[in-house]
Design a protein around this motif. Sequence first.
Motif, mmCIF file in Angstrom:
data_model
loop_
_atom_site.group_PDB
_atom_site.id
_atom_site.type_symbol
_atom_site.label_atom_id
_atom_site.label_comp_id
_atom_site.label_asym_id
_atom_site.label_seq_id
_atom_site.Cartn_x
_atom_site.Cartn_y
_atom_site.Cartn_z
ATOM 1 N N VAL A 24 0.850 -1.181 0.000
ATOM 2 C CA VAL A 24 0.000 0.000 0.000
ATOM 3 C C VAL A 24 0.890 1.236 0.000
ATOM 4 C CG1 VAL A 24 -1.734 1.298 1.277
ATOM 5 C CG2 VAL A 24 -1.805 -1.201 1.257
ATOM 6 N N LYS A 25 0.681 2.098 -0.984
ATOM 7 C CA LYS A 25 1.479 3.321 -1.064
ATOM 8 C C LYS A 25 0.818 4.375 -0.190
ATOM 9 C CE LYS A 25 3.622 2.230 -5.185
ATOM 10 N NZ LYS A 25 4.886 2.346 -5.665
ATOM 11 N N ARG A 26 1.588 4.951 0.680
ATOM 12 C CA ARG A 26 1.087 5.992 1.573
ATOM 13 C C ARG A 26 1.804 7.286 1.267
ATOM 14 N NH1 ARG A 26 1.517 2.358 6.957
ATOM 15 N NH2 ARG A 26 -0.044 0.846 6.347
ATOM 16 N N GLN A 27 1.035 8.371 1.284
ATOM 17 C CA GLN A 27 1.649 9.671 1.079
ATOM 18 C C GLN A 27 2.357 10.102 2.354
ATOM 19 O OE1 GLN A 27 -1.468 12.304 -0.212
ATOM 20 N NE2 GLN A 27 -0.868 12.020 -2.336
ATOM 21 N N VAL A 28 3.457 10.745 2.159
ATOM 22 C CA VAL A 28 4.207 11.264 3.287
ATOM 23 C C VAL A 28 3.511 12.512 3.798
ATOM 24 C CG1 VAL A 28 6.413 12.265 3.975
ATOM 25 C CG2 VAL A 28 6.360 10.356 2.374
ATOM 26 N N SER A 29 3.370 12.632 5.103
ATOM 27 C CA SER A 29 2.808 13.836 5.699
ATOM 28 C C SER A 29 3.938 14.722 6.175
ATOM 29 C CB SER A 29 1.924 13.488 6.896
ATOM 30 O OG SER A 29 0.785 12.782 6.470
ATOM 31 N N ILE A 30 3.836 15.982 5.861
ATOM 32 C CA ILE A 30 4.835 16.952 6.275
ATOM 33 C C ILE A 30 4.155 17.958 7.190
ATOM 34 C CG2 ILE A 30 6.431 18.731 5.488
ATOM 35 C CD1 ILE A 30 6.536 17.146 2.813
ATOM 36 N N VAL A 31 4.789 18.245 8.286
ATOM 37 C CA VAL A 31 4.222 19.172 9.259
ATOM 38 C C VAL A 31 4.701 20.583 8.957
ATOM 39 C CG1 VAL A 31 4.144 19.793 11.696
ATOM 40 C CG2 VAL A 31 4.108 17.390 11.026
ATOM 41 N N HIS A 32 3.751 21.520 8.912
ATOM 42 C CA HIS A 32 4.061 22.941 8.765
ATOM 43 C C HIS A 32 3.558 23.651 10.012
ATOM 44 C CE1 HIS A 32 5.282 22.978 4.530
ATOM 45 N NE2 HIS A 32 4.407 21.984 4.397
ATOM 46 N N SER A 33 4.406 24.429 10.583
ATOM 47 C CA SER A 33 4.015 25.201 11.757
ATOM 48 C C SER A 33 3.455 26.535 11.294
ATOM 49 C CB SER A 33 5.233 25.431 12.652
ATOM 50 O OG SER A 33 4.878 26.237 13.741
ATOM 51 N N VAL A 34 2.347 26.951 11.892
ATOM 52 C CA VAL A 34 1.734 28.216 11.514
ATOM 53 C C VAL A 34 1.268 28.938 12.776
ATOM 54 C CG1 VAL A 34 -0.525 27.127 11.143
ATOM 55 C CG2 VAL A 34 -0.015 29.293 10.049
ATOM 56 N N SER A 54 -9.897 16.554 14.427
ATOM 57 C CA SER A 54 -8.743 17.283 14.972
ATOM 58 C C SER A 54 -8.618 18.657 14.318
ATOM 59 C CB SER A 54 -7.462 16.489 14.736
ATOM 60 O OG SER A 54 -7.145 16.500 13.359
ATOM 61 N N PRO A 55 -7.983 19.602 15.007
ATOM 62 C CA PRO A 55 -7.716 20.904 14.389
ATOM 63 C C PRO A 55 -6.894 20.779 13.104
ATOM 64 C CG PRO A 55 -7.382 21.042 16.753
ATOM 65 C CD PRO A 55 -7.598 19.589 16.426
ATOM 66 N N SER A 56 -6.014 19.798 13.035
ATOM 67 C CA SER A 56 -5.223 19.594 11.815
ATOM 68 C C SER A 56 -6.117 19.337 10.611
ATOM 69 C CB SER A 56 -4.268 18.411 11.984
ATOM 70 O OG SER A 56 -3.274 18.708 12.920
ATOM 71 N N LEU A 57 -7.179 18.581 10.799
ATOM 72 C CA LEU A 57 -8.084 18.292 9.690
ATOM 73 C C LEU A 57 -8.818 19.554 9.241
ATOM 74 C CD1 LEU A 57 -9.118 16.092 7.830
ATOM 75 C CD2 LEU A 57 -10.919 15.649 9.476
ATOM 76 N N ILE A 58 -9.186 20.413 10.174
ATOM 77 C CA ILE A 58 -9.853 21.671 9.824
ATOM 78 C C ILE A 58 -8.918 22.517 8.964
ATOM 79 C CG2 ILE A 58 -10.843 23.808 10.752
ATOM 80 C CD1 ILE A 58 -12.500 21.240 11.313
ATOM 81 N N ILE A 59 -7.676 22.635 9.387
ATOM 82 C CA ILE A 59 -6.699 23.441 8.645
ATOM 83 C C ILE A 59 -6.422 22.804 7.291
ATOM 84 C CG2 ILE A 59 -4.317 24.276 8.648
ATOM 85 C CD1 ILE A 59 -4.628 24.401 11.779
#
Length: 99
Positions: A24-34, A54-59
């Motif tokens: 299964v190919k999974r996309q890499v998640s990259i964290v951005h601070s804002v 989660s707030p991450s999903l809203i953003i």
Amino acid sequence: MTSREEALRALESRDLTGAYIDDVKRQVSIVHSVRVDQELSEWIAAESDRRGVSPSLIIRDALMEAKAAQASDETVTLKLSDLHRAVNRLVQPIGYRTA
């Protein structure tokens, strides 16, 4: 023996000859601070509570909507006088609008 030594010993004794990689190919998640102001932070928190996510999903959803809007945006050509008329209609008080 320390915890580190125990961890290293456990890794050494692990036989991975029968292991396989999940296809299964999974996309890499990259964290951005804002940084956001308090009002926006409170809105994000309230919206995440309302949706139960989660707030991450809203953003992430807001960013995806902005990206989709940009992708569907197109350049149009119009006369400068038509642009001025349209802007003037938007900024005139309601009682002063002309047809």
